[in-house]
Structure formats: structure tokens, C-alpha cells
Design an enzyme around this catalytic site. Structure first.
Site, PDB file in Angstrom:
ATOM      1  N   CYS B  92     -22.975  -5.272  21.461  1.00 31.15           N
ATOM      2  CA  CYS B  92     -23.415  -3.741  22.548  1.00 31.15           C
ATOM      3  C   CYS B  92     -24.419  -3.111  21.652  1.00 31.15           C
ATOM      4  O   CYS B  92     -23.839  -2.493  22.040  1.00 31.15           O
ATOM      5  CB  CYS B  92     -21.352  -3.577  22.617  1.00 31.15           C
ATOM      6  SG  CYS B  92     -21.685  -3.499  19.887  1.00 31.15           S
ATOM      7  N   GLY B  93     -25.161  -3.845  21.898  1.00 33.37           N
ATOM      8  CA  GLY B  93     -26.630  -3.478  21.344  1.00 33.37           C
ATOM      9  C   GLY B  93     -26.912  -1.882  20.703  1.00 33.37           C
ATOM     10  O   GLY B  93     -26.522  -2.426  19.895  1.00 33.37           O
TER      11      GLY B  93
END
Lengths: 144, 294
Positions: B92-93
Site C-alpha cells: 500500500c505504498g
């Protein structure tokens, strides 16, 4: 008559109800309360029970699982962890929940566990009561 | 010239990855919509609880409030609890890294002030990250549902409040991500306990007095304050989950786009290599024929 009441029921997950009503009857922790328009400011803790409200001649019910009720300026605000309108209650499931909780209660010895199951029982009872009331109302309407 | 077969298998593997990232993006997009609706649905309740609490505290004599431990501010703050909200899963980055950076800064600051920080971790990623940080960990909560419910919030709130009332902690704050929009979220530090309230006003003599059933202390202590603290956590959890899903969706969108670019670049190289090998073969045939003609 001092106008009407605005009844709002909030839970953390949604707005259950936001409606103009003529009368609200709720169960506080120490007894039943009827709120009519022009009621003085009040803040009370609610029991796990039903909330009845009248619109004209019709009476409606909702199951409210505890929480607080505030009355101020003809506005009735109920803040509860969980609330369901009579039309939303799943009767079969409420029955099941109740039986399950009652069966569990017998086995539990720990105080906290007993308390929790009792909570579950009173929740399903409140749900069933809400359904019961709306059924009675409907049969009365049919009789009219 | 690059090996044709090697390029072909490279393209295949990138395509497989792209399929996965695209699927994850769709899942996250569907979930983020629901999470966003939940965040919005929870707001009216939160604003009401805050408003009611303010009103009640304003109408109450300061003496009556002194007995409520959740409101009392302690003179000497030594043990500070930090609730860290992270995700259980990755991809998720920079969602989790952003949170951890702020937490580390805060830890350093607290230690600089001579206070003892304690961590309450939510999410597997936080547990993994803080395993090697020498700070006391009080509690960890992992594998919460992707969209949190009131039950989890209640659990965390109750245990934090218990530690606060029991004197184990003198203050509790939450570091989590606030959902602003699909493309923007922000790491915020929320003061959780003691409950922050505006200073009670002095005069309000002519206002209608509010009735309390059964008593003001009981309503505050048993209903309003627990609701308030639960809700602060619930809102923070919802915000965090919406931000996590939005971050994942963005990360997966980027990954899918990268895969697309990579595939088109590789296809270009592949075609060039194919062309070159054909030309090479032609040249060899022509050369061979010329040689035979002699």
C-alpha cells in the site's frame, strides 16, 4: 400544543432516524419517560429496550441498545451503540440469539461472562419487543 | 542483441504481475468506496457526542468534574501511551512508512523530554516494524477486519482507558492516518486521553437548567465519556482503513501503469530483436548463395 418534536437516532454506523414526531416514550435506566413537545431540557441514560414514537395517530417502535437521550428545544436526540427500527429487526435471528445466549448463560460462571450474556439476552428481548409492538399495532389497525 | 526467448519470458512474467496488481486495484477500489461511506456515516454521531459532552461539561460545576479520572489532567506526565494505527498487509505504498516516521519522531521527542513512551500497536506491519525498537510495547492488536466495527474500537478504547485510569499511563495519543480524499491523506497525532475539553465558562445563570437522570456524574461517567472515547478510536480506525485502502489503490494503479509501460518497452525491444535476427538470417542466406555462385 407547542409544535412537534424532532426525533433523531444516531449510531456510530448510521443515522437510524430523523423525523418529526408528536410524542416519544423511552425507557431510561430508572423508568419510563414520555416526552411531549415543550419538554424541559433533559439528559438521561437509556436502558436496553424499545423506544416508541407517535406520528399523528400512528405509533412506531425501535429497539435501542442503551445509550443516551437528550431533550432540548423540542429536539430529541438519541445516541446509541446500536439501534434498529421495528421494520429492520430480523425476528427469527433475534429468537435464535436469545436462545443461544440463554443456553450460554447457564454454563458461564465468571461474573463478566454472565454479564455479557445477560446483555445479549436483553438485546434480543428488546428486538423481539419491537417486533411484538408493531405486530400488535398492525392487528389493531386491521380491526379498525 | 538480447536473447529472444529471454525477452519473451520477461514479458510473460510482467503480464502475470500486471494481472495481479490490476485485480488488487479493483478490490481496493471497491473496498475504499465502502470505507469512505462508513467514514461519512460515522461523522454525525461523532459530532453529536462531542457537542453533547461540551454542553454537559459547560453546565457542570468544575468541582463535579474533578472526580472523573478521564477528564482530570495530571500534573506530572511521565508515561505516555501511543496508539499506532497501521495496516495488516503491505502493498500500500508509503502508507505505513509515513506513520512510522511520525511515531519515531514523537518517540525521540518524548524521550528528550524525559518521559517514558509506551506503544500500543494496531496492525501486523507496526508489530514487525517496532520489534527492533527498544520501547515498551503494552498491547498489540492484529488482523482486524478491513473495515473496522465498533467492537474493535470498544476493545481498544476500554483497555487504553483502563491503563490510564489505573495510573499506568498519564496520557494517551493516537498516531494514525486521516483520510482527506482519495489522493490525499495525512498522518495526524490525536490527543486521546485525558479528554480535551474547552475550559468551563463561568456564568450561564439564566439558561434553563438541564435535568439529569439519574445524576450528572453517572450519565457522564457511564454513558457520555465511554461513548466519546470509543468514538474517537472508531473514527481514527475508520479513517486509517479508508486511507490504507486508498493508498493501496493508488499504489496498485501505479504498479499496473508501470507494468504496462514495461511491457510496451519490452515488446519494442523484442520486435527489434526479432527484426534483427531475421535480417541476420537473410544476410547469411544471401551471403551463402553468393559464395556458392563463386
Amino acid at each position: 400544543m407547542a409544535g412537534r418534536l424532532t426525533l433523531k437516532v444516531f449510531t456510530p454506523e448510521r443515522i437510524v432516524l430523523d423525523q418529526e414526531v408528536d410524542q416519544v416514550v423511552a425507557r431510561a435506566v430508572d423508568g419510563e419517560l414520555a416526552i411531549l413537545p415543550g419538554h424541559e431540557p433533559l439528559l438521561t441514560a437509556l436502558a436496553i429496550d424499545i423506544l416508541r414514537y407517535k406520528v399523528g395517530r400512528d405509533e412506531m417502535t425501535a429497539a435501542v441498545m442503551g445509550g443516551v437521550m437528550e431533550v432540548n428545544n423540542n429536539e430529541v436526540t438519541v445516541l446509541s451503540d446500536l439501534a434498529e427500527l421495528d421494520t429492520e429487526v430480523d425476528e427469527a435471528r433475534a429468537h435464535q440469539d436469545k436462545e443461544k445466549a440463554e443456553a450460554e448463560k447457564i454454563q458461564k460462571a465468571d461474573k463478566l461472562d454472565v454479564y455479557l450474556t445477560e446483555m445479549a439476552i436483553s438485546k434480543s428481548i428488546a428486538r423481539l419487543k419491537a417486533v411484538e409492538w408493531s405486530k400488535r399495532r398492525r392487528s389493531r389497525q386491521r380491526a379498525d | 542483441m538480447a536473447n529472444l526467448k529471454a525477452i519473451r519470458s520477461r514479458i510473460k512474467s510482467v503480464q502475470a504481475t500486471q494481472k495481479i496488481t490490476r485485480a488488487m486495484r479493483l478490490v481496493a477500489a471497491a473496498k475504499v468506496r465502502r470505507a469512505q461511506l462508513r467514514v461519512q456515516a460515522a461523522r454525525p454521531f461523532t459530532t453529536r457526542v462531542v457537542k453533547l459532552l461540551r454542553e454537559v461539561v459547560r453546565d457542570t460545576a468544575a468541582v463535579d468534574l474533578l472526580e472523573l479520572p478521564l477528564l482530570a489532567r495530571r500534573d506530572r506526565i511521565k508515561d505516555v501511551g501511543i496508539i499506532v494505527l497501521s495496516s495488516d498487509r503491505g502493498l500500500c505504498g508509503s502508507y505505513n512508512t509515513n506513520v512510522f516516521r511520525v511515531v519515531l519522531e514523537r518517540l525521540e521527542q518524548l524521550q528528550g523530554e524525559g518521559k517514558t513512551p509506551h506503544l500500543i500497536l494496531v496492525g501486523l506491519k507496526a508489530v514487525a516494524f517496532f520489534r527492533h525498537v527498544k520501547v515498551d510495547r503494552l498491547k498489540t492488536y492484529t488482523l482486524l477486519p478491513a473495515i473496522p466495527t465498533v467492537q474493535e474500537a470498544k476493545l481498544i478504547a476500554d483497555q487504553a482507558a483502563e491503563m490510564y485510569v489505573g495510573g499506568k499511563l498519564d496520557a494517551v495519543e493516537i498516531i494514525g492516518t486521516q483520510f482527506i480524499s482519495m489522493l490525499r491523506s495525512q498522518v495526524v497525532n490525536t490527543k486521546f486521553l485525558p479528554v480535551e475539553l474547552p475550559p468551563p465558562e463561568e456564568h450561564h445563570a439564566l439558561e434553563p437548567e438541564m435535568l439529569f437522570e439519574p445524576t450528572i456524574q453517572e450519565v457522564l461517567e457511564r454513558e457520555l465519556l465511554p461513548k466519546y472515547i470509543e468514538n474517537v478510536i472508531f473514527q481514527a480506525l475508520l479513517d486509517a482503513s479508508a486511507s490504507e485502502l486508498a493508498a493501496r489503490m493508488n499504489a496498485m494503479t501505479n504498479a499496473s501503469n508501470n507494468a504496462r509501460d514495461l511491457i510496451s518497452a519490452l515488446t519494442l525491444v523484442y520486435n527489434k530483436a526479432r527484426q534483427a535476427s531475421i535480417t541476420q538470417e537473410l544476410l547469411e542466406i544471401v551471403g551463402g548463395a553468393e559464395a556458392l555462385k563463386g
